[in-house]
Design an enzyme around this catalytic site. Sequence first.
Site, PDB file in Angstrom:
ATOM      1  N   THR A   1      -7.463   2.185  -5.597  1.00 32.29           N
ATOM      2  CA  THR A   1      -6.856   3.539  -6.158  1.00 32.29           C
ATOM      3  C   THR A   1      -6.309   2.999  -7.537  1.00 32.29           C
ATOM      4  O   THR A   1      -5.159   3.128  -7.601  1.00 32.29           O
ATOM      5  CB  THR A   1      -5.868   4.244  -4.901  1.00 32.29           C
ATOM      6  OG1 THR A   1      -6.550   4.521  -3.994  1.00 32.29           O
ATOM      7  CG2 THR A   1      -5.387   5.413  -5.783  1.00 32.29           C
TER       8      THR A   1
ATOM      9  N   GLU B   1       3.525  -0.161  -4.807  1.00 35.24           N
ATOM     10  CA  GLU B   1       4.313   0.828  -4.094  1.00 35.24           C
ATOM     11  C   GLU B   1       5.531   0.020  -3.219  1.00 35.24           C
ATOM     12  O   GLU B   1       4.917  -0.807  -2.331  1.00 35.24           O
ATOM     13  CB  GLU B   1       3.675   1.739  -3.026  1.00 35.24           C
ATOM     14  CG  GLU B   1       2.744   2.683  -3.796  1.00 35.24           C
ATOM     15  CD  GLU B   1       1.964   3.548  -2.851  1.00 35.24           C
ATOM     16  OE1 GLU B   1       1.589   4.444  -3.093  1.00 35.24           O
ATOM     17  OE2 GLU B   1       1.354   3.006  -1.763  1.00 35.24           O
TER      18      GLU B   1
ATOM     19  N   THR C   1       3.047  14.407   3.187  1.00 29.44           N
ATOM     20  CA  THR C   1       3.974  15.360   3.303  1.00 29.44           C
ATOM     21  C   THR C   1       5.462  15.685   2.571  1.00 29.44           C
ATOM     22  O   THR C   1       6.223  16.134   2.620  1.00 29.44           O
ATOM     23  CB  THR C   1       4.637  15.177   4.865  1.00 29.44           C
ATOM     24  OG1 THR C   1       4.971  13.730   4.779  1.00 29.44           O
ATOM     25  CG2 THR C   1       3.659  15.147   5.864  1.00 29.44           C
TER      26      THR C   1
END
Length: 408
Positions: free
Chosen positions: A198, A281, A408
């Site tokens: 990604t 991340e 979310t």
Amino acid sequence: MSRQTLEVFEAIAGGVATAAGFRSAGVSAGIKARAGALDLALVVSDRPATASAVFTTNRAQAAPVLVSRDALARSGGVARAIVVNSGCANACTGEDGLRVARDTARETARLVGCPAEQVLVASTGVIGVALDLEKIVRALPAAMSALGPDNGPVAAQAIMTTDPFPKEAAARVSLDGKDVVIGGMAKGSGMIEPNMATMLGFLTTDASVPKPLVDRALKEAVNETFNAITVDGECSTNDCVMMLANGASGASVTDANYEQFVYGLRAVCLKLALGIVRGGEGATKLVTVNVTGAATAEDARRAAKAIANSPLVKTAIHGGDPNWGRLIAVAGRAGVEFELSRAAITLGTIVLFKDGRPHDEAAPEAAEYLKSDEVVVSVNLGSGSASSTVWTCDLSAEYVRINAEYRT
């Protein structure tokens, strides 16, 4: 690389629009949930450019990958523009997703004034969500109006998702007495083990590069940079690196000066690739994994990737634990030739294991070394003379939090 080659390369400030004859823009199309967030980037060459790309090896390929691959084949490797959206991957969206990618290219081509097959498209974001074409169509005129040679920074921001910072790089290379510029931008923070992953990368140069040489140069540079990084060992659906060479400088890449050119290209790609790892991340450390003593180059890369992707190794580094046993265990199960009696493990310059014997007296010094934000891990497999370097980051609780909440 010879000293002469090194002398004709210079890192410079800039990004994807720094090379002559390129303009870029970044605007808000309303794709991302946050109002006003930049999420649409446009890169345009003022003249037709020789184009090349490498794409994800994931068999679940997103619509923009399929459409751009087809465009390159139909155009014979010529492109005028690249349009990129963030916030929606347009992946696993079926025929509707393909239509959106194709119509994005068509509308961009209409505004630029070129055939649709000369527009490459890319997307990044959440998988399985429909991309709203109308939002892109409404935003493209603003992107066209905002195009400029100084807008690389906003374009780099517009392609980000969970990235903590934008990634840009540029270099100047002398080819037969003429200066050429290579620039680029990239995004990527999670789902990173390019083959591709990604991540999206976009490279430009004002050199004239024949199609066979631009394909060769891009493949070589990507293999040693973007394909030598990993954050979490995950290969995504959308990833690509695209390159445009428009010849605006008047300089040409030939077999004779190819090495000088690819050296500069590799330097730009490496800066972007390391930016992806630094911004991984939850990352707190940049980790360089050096594998030596391998029987073959393939063995060295395979072992380096195994070490760099090991959750046990990455969490030990995050916690400052100089657990050399984890490194030995990964090297031994990597599926490559490995000779324990001649193996060695080093953190920085600190030897923790060598020739079958542990050096645990060095553990306190090694634990102190692991407090730094850049760490070098070296593993000698004791089986030959081949080597490979891979870059990764540590694994933290923050990585878990980010990915547990991504949708979310």
